[in-house]
Design a protein around this motif. Structure first.
Motif, PDB file in Angstrom:
ATOM      1  N   VAL A  68       0.852  -1.180   0.000  1.00 15.04           N
ATOM      2  CA  VAL A  68       0.000   0.000   0.000  1.00 15.04           C
ATOM      3  C   VAL A  68       0.891   1.233   0.000  1.00 15.04           C
ATOM      4  CG1 VAL A  68      -1.870  -1.191   1.200  1.00 15.04           C
ATOM      5  CG2 VAL A  68      -0.155   0.047   2.527  1.00 15.04           C
ATOM      6  N   GLU A  69       0.330   2.352  -0.435  1.00 12.76           N
ATOM      7  CA  GLU A  69       1.151   3.554  -0.587  1.00 12.76           C
ATOM      8  C   GLU A  69       1.715   4.032   0.744  1.00 12.76           C
ATOM      9  OE1 GLU A  69      -1.125   6.406  -2.852  1.00 12.76           O
ATOM     10  OE2 GLU A  69      -0.549   5.435  -4.747  1.00 12.76           O
ATOM     11  N   ARG A  70       0.969   3.855   1.829  1.00 15.20           N
ATOM     12  CA  ARG A  70       1.473   4.277   3.143  1.00 15.20           C
ATOM     13  C   ARG A  70       2.769   3.542   3.484  1.00 15.20           C
ATOM     14  NH1 ARG A  70      -0.619   6.841   7.885  1.00 15.20           N
ATOM     15  NH2 ARG A  70       1.096   6.830   9.385  1.00 15.20           N
ATOM     16  N   GLU A  71       2.858   2.266   3.134  1.00 10.95           N
ATOM     17  CA  GLU A  71       4.075   1.509   3.407  1.00 10.95           C
ATOM     18  C   GLU A  71       5.228   2.000   2.539  1.00 10.95           C
ATOM     19  OE1 GLU A  71       6.773  -1.248   4.951  1.00 10.95           O
ATOM     20  OE2 GLU A  71       4.838  -0.521   5.710  1.00 10.95           O
ATOM     21  N   LEU A  72       4.945   2.347   1.286  1.00 11.48           N
ATOM     22  CA  LEU A  72       5.984   2.908   0.427  1.00 11.48           C
ATOM     23  C   LEU A  72       6.530   4.207   1.007  1.00 11.48           C
ATOM     24  CD1 LEU A  72       4.415   2.414  -3.126  1.00 11.48           C
ATOM     25  CD2 LEU A  72       6.229   1.064  -2.073  1.00 11.48           C
ATOM     26  N   LEU A  73       5.616   5.072   1.471  1.00  7.51           N
ATOM     27  CA  LEU A  73       6.039   6.332   2.079  1.00  7.51           C
ATOM     28  C   LEU A  73       6.959   6.089   3.265  1.00  7.51           C
ATOM     29  CD1 LEU A  73       2.583   8.167   2.165  1.00  7.51           C
ATOM     30  CD2 LEU A  73       4.434   8.619   0.565  1.00  7.51           C
ATOM     31  N   SER A  74       6.562   5.150   4.116  1.00  8.74           N
ATOM     32  CA  SER A  74       7.327   4.884   5.334  1.00  8.74           C
ATOM     33  C   SER A  74       8.719   4.354   4.999  1.00  8.74           C
ATOM     34  CB  SER A  74       6.567   3.885   6.208  1.00  8.74           C
ATOM     35  OG  SER A  74       7.283   3.607   7.386  1.00  8.74           O
ATOM     36  N   ARG A  75       8.795   3.396   4.080  1.00  9.55           N
ATOM     37  CA  ARG A  75      10.095   2.819   3.734  1.00  9.55           C
ATOM     38  C   ARG A  75      11.034   3.871   3.150  1.00  9.55           C
ATOM     39  NH1 ARG A  75       9.604  -3.331   1.333  1.00  9.55           N
ATOM     40  NH2 ARG A  75       8.109  -4.138   2.858  1.00  9.55           N
ATOM     41  N   VAL A  76      10.506   4.680   2.240  1.00  9.56           N
ATOM     42  CA  VAL A  76      11.341   5.699   1.606  1.00  9.56           C
ATOM     43  C   VAL A  76      11.786   6.738   2.617  1.00  9.56           C
ATOM     44  CG1 VAL A  76      11.316   7.584  -0.093  1.00  9.56           C
ATOM     45  CG2 VAL A  76      10.383   5.329  -0.695  1.00  9.56           C
ATOM     46  N   ASN A  77      10.886   7.151   3.492  1.00  8.03           N
ATOM     47  CA  ASN A  77      11.227   8.152   4.507  1.00  8.03           C
ATOM     48  C   ASN A  77      12.320   7.642   5.443  1.00  8.03           C
ATOM     49  OD1 ASN A  77      10.496  10.828   5.559  1.00  8.03           O
ATOM     50  ND2 ASN A  77       9.867   9.714   7.389  1.00  8.03           N
ATOM     51  N   ALA A 118      15.097  13.596  -3.184  1.00  4.75           N
ATOM     52  CA  ALA A 118      15.346  12.155  -3.263  1.00  4.75           C
ATOM     53  C   ALA A 118      14.091  11.354  -2.927  1.00  4.75           C
ATOM     54  CB  ALA A 118      16.495  11.767  -2.328  1.00  4.75           C
ATOM     55  N   LYS A 119      13.360  11.777  -1.917  1.00  3.54           N
ATOM     56  CA  LYS A 119      12.125  11.075  -1.550  1.00  3.54           C
ATOM     57  C   LYS A 119      11.083  11.207  -2.648  1.00  3.54           C
ATOM     58  CE  LYS A 119      12.934  11.795   3.398  1.00  3.54           C
ATOM     59  NZ  LYS A 119      12.478  12.474   4.630  1.00  3.54           N
ATOM     60  N   TYR A 120      10.905  12.413  -3.167  1.00  6.08           N
ATOM     61  CA  TYR A 120       9.928  12.650  -4.230  1.00  6.08           C
ATOM     62  C   TYR A 120      10.247  11.797  -5.462  1.00  6.08           C
ATOM     63  CZ  TYR A 120       7.699  15.076  -8.148  1.00  6.08           C
ATOM     64  OH  TYR A 120       6.997  15.362  -9.294  1.00  6.08           O
ATOM     65  N   VAL A 121      11.497  11.841  -5.923  1.00  2.86           N
ATOM     66  CA  VAL A 121      11.892  11.090  -7.109  1.00  2.86           C
ATOM     67  C   VAL A 121      11.666   9.597  -6.899  1.00  2.86           C
ATOM     68  CG1 VAL A 121      13.888  10.409  -8.511  1.00  2.86           C
ATOM     69  CG2 VAL A 121      13.520  12.811  -7.950  1.00  2.86           C
ATOM     70  N   THR A 122      12.010   9.083  -5.728  1.00  2.00           N
ATOM     71  CA  THR A 122      11.846   7.659  -5.446  1.00  2.00           C
ATOM     72  C   THR A 122      10.375   7.269  -5.405  1.00  2.00           C
ATOM     73  OG1 THR A 122      13.902   7.691  -4.172  1.00  2.00           O
ATOM     74  CG2 THR A 122      12.446   5.798  -3.844  1.00  2.00           C
ATOM     75  N   LEU A 123       9.544   8.070  -4.779  1.00  2.00           N
ATOM     76  CA  LEU A 123       8.112   7.764  -4.719  1.00  2.00           C
ATOM     77  C   LEU A 123       7.474   7.812  -6.099  1.00  2.00           C
ATOM     78  CD1 LEU A 123       7.220   9.723  -1.474  1.00  2.00           C
ATOM     79  CD2 LEU A 123       7.295   7.238  -1.742  1.00  2.00           C
ATOM     80  N   ARG A 124       7.913   8.731  -6.941  1.00  2.00           N
ATOM     81  CA  ARG A 124       7.405   8.765  -8.317  1.00  2.00           C
ATOM     82  C   ARG A 124       7.825   7.513  -9.063  1.00  2.00           C
ATOM     83  NH1 ARG A 124       4.660   9.814 -10.870  1.00  2.00           N
ATOM     84  NH2 ARG A 124       5.183  11.255 -12.539  1.00  2.00           N
ATOM     85  N   GLU A 125       9.068   7.079  -8.865  1.00  2.00           N
ATOM     86  CA  GLU A 125       9.530   5.854  -9.519  1.00  2.00           C
ATOM     87  C   GLU A 125       8.742   4.643  -9.050  1.00  2.00           C
ATOM     88  OE1 GLU A 125      13.673   3.454 -10.562  1.00  2.00           O
ATOM     89  OE2 GLU A 125      13.722   5.135  -9.161  1.00  2.00           O
ATOM     90  N   LEU A 126       8.289   4.663  -7.818  1.00  2.00           N
ATOM     91  CA  LEU A 126       7.509   3.561  -7.257  1.00  2.00           C
ATOM     92  C   LEU A 126       6.031   3.647  -7.639  1.00  2.00           C
ATOM     93  CD1 LEU A 126       9.142   3.261  -3.734  1.00  2.00           C
ATOM     94  CD2 LEU A 126       9.375   1.695  -5.671  1.00  2.00           C
ATOM     95  N   GLY A 127       5.667   4.600  -8.464  1.00  2.00           N
ATOM     96  CA  GLY A 127       4.336   4.621  -9.027  1.00  2.00           C
ATOM     97  C   GLY A 127       3.321   5.514  -8.355  1.00  2.00           C
ATOM     98  N   ILE A 128       3.739   6.302  -7.369  1.00  2.00           N
ATOM     99  CA  ILE A 128       2.801   7.223  -6.732  1.00  2.00           C
ATOM    100  C   ILE A 128       2.581   8.415  -7.660  1.00  2.00           C
ATOM    101  CG2 ILE A 128       2.410   8.764  -4.769  1.00  2.00           C
ATOM    102  CD1 ILE A 128       3.723   6.770  -2.991  1.00  2.00           C
ATOM    103  N   LEU A 230       8.877  13.260 -14.751  1.00  2.00           N
ATOM    104  CA  LEU A 230       8.422  13.947 -13.548  1.00  2.00           C
ATOM    105  C   LEU A 230       7.334  14.961 -13.848  1.00  2.00           C
ATOM    106  CD1 LEU A 230      11.803  14.555 -11.716  1.00  2.00           C
ATOM    107  CD2 LEU A 230      10.293  12.585 -11.599  1.00  2.00           C
ATOM    108  N   ASP A 231       6.953  15.095 -15.110  1.00  2.00           N
ATOM    109  CA  ASP A 231       5.954  16.095 -15.473  1.00  2.00           C
ATOM    110  C   ASP A 231       4.534  15.569 -15.404  1.00  2.00           C
ATOM    111  OD1 ASP A 231       7.769  18.200 -16.166  1.00  2.00           O
ATOM    112  OD2 ASP A 231       8.299  17.037 -17.931  1.00  2.00           O
ATOM    113  N   HIS A 232       4.365  14.243 -15.434  1.00  2.00           N
ATOM    114  CA  HIS A 232       3.013  13.690 -15.525  1.00  2.00           C
ATOM    115  C   HIS A 232       2.801  12.613 -14.485  1.00  2.00           C
ATOM    116  CE1 HIS A 232       2.619  15.886 -19.247  1.00  2.00           C
ATOM    117  NE2 HIS A 232       3.720  15.311 -19.689  1.00  2.00           N
TER     118      HIS A 232
END
Length: 232
Positions: A68-77, A118-128, A230-232
């Motif tokens: 779930v996205e919450r878990e992705l956020l936590s791991r990346v953070n 770094a967090k933003y780029v990684t979360l975008r790569e993970l599909g958020i 990163l534009d879309h």
């Protein structure tokens, strides 16, 4: 703890373990990732390469699990908050420099903008989706200084969760009384903030020169792998 996650953590903190164990985990990485790691090793040394490998293992593992996205956020953070805070003047000899994730991992530290990018780029790569994410420029009231965090909106009118290198856990913006929002942006838009809400649309994020600069350097670093738009 899953073996590959354990390996990435061991790589990060530099503990000794059998090379065959690390090699087995690294085999799961794509050729493009290995080129990226080799480039970091050339410019920043083995420690930077190990941090980069741990990042790519984190991304690869997260992409193969149904998280779930919450878990992705936590791991990346948690992952990026292990790096050190280093002022731009001390690190880059400039008053304000936004590092790419590879630069950030290579040197092992940076300031709040580097953590956030770094967090933003990684979360975008993970599909958020981009519309769920904002980089938010705030005033850190306790420190009496400007600061940057990442905000995640699970739906458009939600109170966002905040990813912050000053705070170990994810917290709602409404709980962060120590932060006063000023403006926010993502790959497309720029907003002037109003209290804890999304703010008033103020144009395109391309108005921000430092954001344009770091995005351009990210594209250059990733010429050998499919570009993350990163534009879309």
């Amino acid at each position: 703890m899953r073996p590959r996650l354990l390996v990435s953590l061991l790589v990060w903190i530099g503990l000794a373990f059998p090379a065959v164990w690390l090699g087995a985990a690294a085999q799961s990485l794509l050729g493009e990732d290995k080129k990226m790691i080799a480039a970091v090793r050339q410019f920043y040394g083995q420690a930077g390469a190990q941090r980069t490998q741990a990042w790519r293992l984190l991304v690869h593992q997260a992409q193969t699990e149904n998280l779930v996205e919450r878990e992705l956020l936590s791991r990346v953070n948690i992952f990026f908050n292990r790096l050190r805070f280093i002022d731009d003047i001390a690190l880059w000899g400039k008053q304000d420099y936004w590092a790419t994730p590879l630069e950030f991992l290579g040197v092992g530290g940076g300031d709040c903008e580097d953590f956030s990018v770094a967090k933003y780029v990684t979360l975008r790569e993970l599909g958020i989706a981009d519309e769920k994410l904002r980089l938010v420029y705030v005033k850190a009231l306790t420190l009496n200084q400007f600061h940057m965090v990442v905000a995640y909106y699970p739906y458009p009118q939600a109170v966002p969760l905040i990813l912050d290198n000053l705070e170990g856990s994810l917290r709602l913006a409404s709980e962060r009384h120590d932060l006063a929002p000023i403006y926010s942006f993502n790959g497309q838009h720029l907003w002037l903030m109003q209290e804890k809400g999304k703010g008033q649309l103020a144009g395109q994020s391309s108005r921000l020169s430092l954001w344009n600069d770091v995005r351009g350097r990210i594209d250059i670093e990733r010429l050998q792998k499919p570009k993350m738009n990163l534009d879309h």
